[in-house]
Design a protein around this motif. Structure first.
Motif, short mmCIF file in Angstrom:
data_model
loop_
_atom_site.label_atom_id
_atom_site.label_comp_id
_atom_site.label_asym_id
_atom_site.label_seq_id
_atom_site.Cartn_x
_atom_site.Cartn_y
_atom_site.Cartn_z
N PHE A 152 -8.75 7.78 4.09
CA PHE A 152 -8.12 8.75 3.20
C PHE A 152 -8.54 9.98 3.07
O PHE A 152 -7.75 11.14 3.26
CB PHE A 152 -7.88 8.07 1.69
CG PHE A 152 -6.96 7.09 1.68
CD1 PHE A 152 -6.08 6.65 2.83
CD2 PHE A 152 -7.30 5.82 0.73
CE1 PHE A 152 -5.37 5.26 2.80
CE2 PHE A 152 -6.43 4.63 0.80
CZ PHE A 152 -5.73 4.60 1.65
N VAL A 153 -9.91 10.19 2.74
CA VAL A 153 -10.66 11.33 2.88
C VAL A 153 -10.63 12.34 4.06
O VAL A 153 -10.27 13.35 4.30
CB VAL A 153 -11.94 11.37 2.14
CG1 VAL A 153 -12.73 12.80 2.12
CG2 VAL A 153 -12.01 10.96 0.83
N TYR A 526 -6.41 12.18 -6.13
CA TYR A 526 -6.26 10.66 -6.63
C TYR A 526 -6.71 9.47 -5.62
O TYR A 526 -6.80 8.43 -5.72
CB TYR A 526 -4.75 10.29 -6.93
CG TYR A 526 -4.50 11.31 -8.07
CD1 TYR A 526 -4.65 11.17 -9.43
CD2 TYR A 526 -3.48 12.38 -7.83
CE1 TYR A 526 -4.30 11.98 -10.39
CE2 TYR A 526 -3.21 13.29 -8.76
CZ TYR A 526 -3.55 13.03 -10.21
OH TYR A 526 -3.10 13.83 -11.03
N SER A 527 -6.94 9.90 -4.23
CA SER A 527 -7.14 8.93 -3.40
C SER A 527 -8.59 8.37 -3.44
O SER A 527 -8.95 7.21 -3.02
CB SER A 527 -6.87 9.10 -1.93
OG SER A 527 -7.79 10.50 -1.51
N ALA A 528 -9.50 9.11 -3.86
CA ALA A 528 -11.08 8.87 -3.99
C ALA A 528 -11.58 8.66 -5.06
O ALA A 528 -12.55 7.88 -5.48
CB ALA A 528 -11.74 9.89 -3.00
N ALA A 628 -7.05 1.50 -2.03
CA ALA A 628 -8.48 1.72 -1.60
C ALA A 628 -9.18 0.74 -2.58
O ALA A 628 -10.42 0.42 -2.11
CB ALA A 628 -8.83 3.19 -2.12
N SER A 629 -8.84 0.09 -3.69
CA SER A 629 -9.57 -0.79 -4.54
C SER A 629 -9.19 -2.16 -4.26
O SER A 629 -10.03 -3.06 -4.50
CB SER A 629 -9.27 -0.52 -5.98
OG SER A 629 -9.47 0.93 -6.47
N LEU A 630 -8.14 -2.43 -3.44
CA LEU A 630 -7.69 -3.83 -3.25
C LEU A 630 -8.77 -4.94 -2.58
O LEU A 630 -8.98 -6.03 -3.07
CB LEU A 630 -6.36 -3.75 -2.28
CG LEU A 630 -6.02 -5.33 -2.13
CD1 LEU A 630 -5.36 -5.82 -3.48
CD2 LEU A 630 -4.68 -5.11 -1.40
N PRO A 631 -9.82 -4.17 -1.44
CA PRO A 631 -10.67 -5.17 -1.02
C PRO A 631 -11.71 -5.67 -1.98
O PRO A 631 -12.26 -6.67 -1.80
CB PRO A 631 -11.34 -4.15 0.03
CG PRO A 631 -10.39 -3.28 0.27
CD PRO A 631 -9.69 -2.84 -1.04
#
Length: 727
Positions: A152-153, A526-528, A628-631
């Motif tokens: 994402f970054v 917000y992505s990181a 991003a947090s799902l794993p």
């Protein structure tokens, strides 16, 4: 070894001992389970594959020199944020007073966690997926979450490099194309472009010529072909730098890491020679001590420390995984952390020297414009000539004379002063205008450079510096993706790198629409932030509380040759997790208190306006955080309930070349025998007598014994110097 462990009990007892598989394995010479009777999984032994795995373990790429590695870590940690984020936070949060909370948090959060990531990468010699699978399989999702955040970054970060490339090529002309407003033709009459006249030449060039920005995120406006080409060039540069792994990226770092310092020093020398530069630097270092008591200042300082060092992205782990195991990573962590801090201060000096010069220019312009207004009022008898001090000369009006005249008029015309429309023209007001991010680089700095002698030269140098800073960070970010994926799934390096860059370019087209800048803001905000904070907390917990701080300190002692300071023991175990938890809580509260929004450029008003995200954009924003947090929970659930293998099968243990490669601590829940990191058997004296394991009266070993490299059966704690990551 604990005195009450089963192994110790056996040595001091004559009673019959029934041993667990873990005890048996602890005392048997490591053998290849696929070629032994231990292979109860039914997996056929593939000699060719086994040979390839051994070759991979022995022939892992390594840095050509320590300097190359240090430059890679510096290039990764020192990025665009040091040039435009840190100076903005300094200006906003009390000038020199901001340096105190930043330095304190760098020492108690940044340095320990940076050292932790360097140590685990160097010890286990795998990317982020392999490292966290190995340390705690149930938290193996940490590595996958890091890869997603890096992706994402990388998507939006490379767009910023594309913008810098656009400005770089535009800088090869005199005068610079953003130095004056364009002239529009209305029939035979030439008029200044209205949008430019109402804002400024540099602002107009940024929003209209470079971005051709739409009025809101909902108005796509189609692709900006100029920025699309620049994005293609940016991804091509990253792909070429990454295609051969550290063999290619390491050589790039010699230039991309060192060149920005050359430019910063040149800019500092030039900036200090500019009129008004000292005003800017004095403003920056004049501390507002009351700001140090504001919790918001500490939160922003912690966030800056967190992102400045690249914690949680996986790039730090990836780079350190190519080190030799006896490398002094504690020295590396200290050196890189403080070089990063020094670079931020150096960049801040440069920025404030240039902004001081710009503030003086703008203040003089303000004085001239308002002096013309006063002359008009004097000629129309709105103001009396008696109000003007006798020593004031309008042809050579200074800021001091104008301020004196302004105060007199304001006192006498108190009731009707607002109607005159006069500005105070105070230098402090200009210096207090906070400019951050793209606004600092592409508007404020570009405007200041138009007043430099030989302005195209300085512009070329500045944007070449931004390209190099961005490229160094992008190489580290992409390594956070490629290294763990290549290590885990054994894909071909060149093919995966090229495919990843092509895919990222295609997805990144969303950022080169006319509304693309608003998506860059969304991803940046917000992505990181929240996912990375959770990742680093779990990294800290995995090492300090699950794996064990004492055990980790012991392994560091063996690896480094000296015992790290107790300071790290307490920061890893208590201070850092608490501080990171507070930071995460503050970030969540901030999200709730400040509704998500963005600054839109309204063409008709020629000004920025804060808008809230529409519903569909909010859905994308929330999806970014969740994805991003799902794993993290997904991998935990799958391995907790044994839906996928975590590599801890009670009878399947991987051996290679006489070294045990897999932690079997999960063999029995109540078994105290654990295998921890140590040296290979040939290098570590055995703490046990050199005899075969006692299996009870009349029992024979079910294992085929083989001689150890040192001519005796290995026992005690054995672990690989290059462990294998298994999913």
């Amino acid at each position: 070894m604990p005195k009450n462990s089963k192994v110790t009990q056996r040595e001091h007892s004559s009673e019959h001992v029934t041993e667990s598989v873990a005890d048996l394995l602890a005392h048997e010479e490591p053998v290849d389970y696929k070629r032994s009777v231990l292979n109860v999984t039914g997996e056929a032994w593939d000699k060719q594959k086994d040979g390839e795995e051994e070759l991979d373990a022995e022939n892992r790429p390594a840095w050509n020199s320590k300097l190359q590695y240090i430059l890679a870590q510096i290039g990764y940690s020192v990025g665009l944020g040091n040039v435009w984020r840190f100076p903005y936070l300094c200006q906003k949060n009390g000038g020199g007073a901001y340096l105190v909370p930043y330095l304190v948090l760098l020492i108690i959060i940044g340095l320990p966690l940076f050292f932790l990531e360097l140590a685990v990468g160097q010890r286990i010699r795998r990317g982020s997926i392999g490292v966290w699978n190995y340390i705690c399989p149930r938290l193996g999702g940490i590595g996958y979450a890091s890869c997603l955040v890096c992706f994402f970054v990388g998507l939006y970060y490379n767009v910023i490099i594309g913008w810098s490339i656009f400005y770089f090529f535009k800088s090869f002309q005199y005068p610079l194309p953003w130095s004056e407003c364009p002239i529009a033709r209305n029939g035979s009459v030439a008029v200044v472009e209205a949008e430019c006249e109402r804002s400024s030449a540099t602002t107009y060039f940024w929003y209209r010529e470079a971005l051709d920005i739409s009025n809101s995120i909902s108005e796509s406006g189609g692709l900006n072909w100029k920025m699309t080409l620049c994005l293609l060039v940016a991804w091509s540069l990253v792909g070429l730098a990454m295609i051969k792994g550290i063999q290619s990226s390491g050589k790039v770092m010699y230039f991309s890491s060192l060149f920005p310092y050359v430019v910063l020093v040149c800019f500092l020398v030039r900036g200090l020679l500019l009129r008004g530069a000292v005003d800017g630097i004095m403003h920056m270092f004049t501390p507002k001590l009351d700001k140090m008591l504001d919790p918001q200042v500490w939160r922003e300082a912690a966030t800056q420390v967190f992102f400045a060092l690249g914690l949680g992205f996986g790039g730090v782990i990836a780079f350190s995984s190519y080190n030799k195991q006896d490398n002094n990573c504690h020295f590396d962590a200290t050196l890189v952390s403080f070089i990063n801090f020094f670079t931020s201060v150096l960049a801040t000096l440069v920025v404030f020297a240039v902004l001081g010069f710009k503030a003086n220019i703008m203040n003089e312009k303000c004085v001239v414009e308002n002096a013309e207004k006063i002359l008009g009022y004097l000629n129309t008898n709105v103001l009396s000539h008696d109000l003007i001090p006798p020593h004031v000369n309008f042809s050579h009006l200074t800021a001091k004379d104008y301020n004196e005249m302004y105060r007199v008029i304001m006192t006498v015309k108190e009731g009707h002063f607002k109607e005159l429309g006069l500005d105070a023209c105070l230098l402090e007001d200009e210096l207090d205008k906070s400019v951050q991010g793209t606004g600092l680089a592409f508007i404020a700095f570009t405007e200041a450079m138009t007043h430099f002698p030989a302005s195209p030269f300085w512009s070329v140098m500045f944007f070449l510096m931004l390209i190099n800073l961005g490229l160094g960070s992008m190489i580290g970010t992409m390594s956070g993706i490629t290294t763990p994926i290549i290590d885990t799934f054994k894909v071909r390096k060149e093919v995966f790198t090229v495919g990843c860059c092509i895919f990222a370019f295609v997805v990144g087209l969303i950022f080169v629409q006319r509304s693309g800048n608003y998506f860059v803001t969304m991803f940046d905000d917000y992505s990181a932030t929240l996912p990375l904070t959770v990742v680093v907390i779990l990294e800290n917990i995995a090492v300090a509380w699950i794996y064990g701080t004492k055990k980790f300190m012991q392994e560091l002692t063996e690896m480094l040759g000296f015992r790290p300071y107790q300071f790290y023991y307490y920061t890893w175990k208590y201070v850092s997790p608490i501080c990171m938890a507070v930071l995460m809580t503050a970030s969540i509260i901030q999200l709730g208190v400040s509704p998500p929004g963005y600054s839109a450029w309204i063409r008709e008003e020629a000004a920025e306006k804060f808008l809230f995200y529409p519903t569909w954009a909010m859905a994308i924003l929330i999806s970014l955080i969740i994805l991003a947090s799902l794993p993290l929970p997904l991998v935990f659930i799958l391995r907790q309930f044994h839906l996928v293998s975590d590599g801890s099968n009670t009878l399947s243990v991987t051996y290679k070349k006489g070294r045990m490669m897999k932690d079997i601590s999960n063999l029995e829940d109540n078994d105290e025998t654990r295998f921890i990191l140590s040296k290979v058997p040939s290098e570590t004296p055995s703490p046990m007598p050199t005899h075969r394991s006692y299996l009870g009266p009349g029992s024979n070993s079910p294992m085929e014994m083989s001689s150890a490299p040192n001519g005796r059966y290995g026992s005690g704690y054995l672990m690989a110097s290059t462990p294998e990551s298994e999913l």
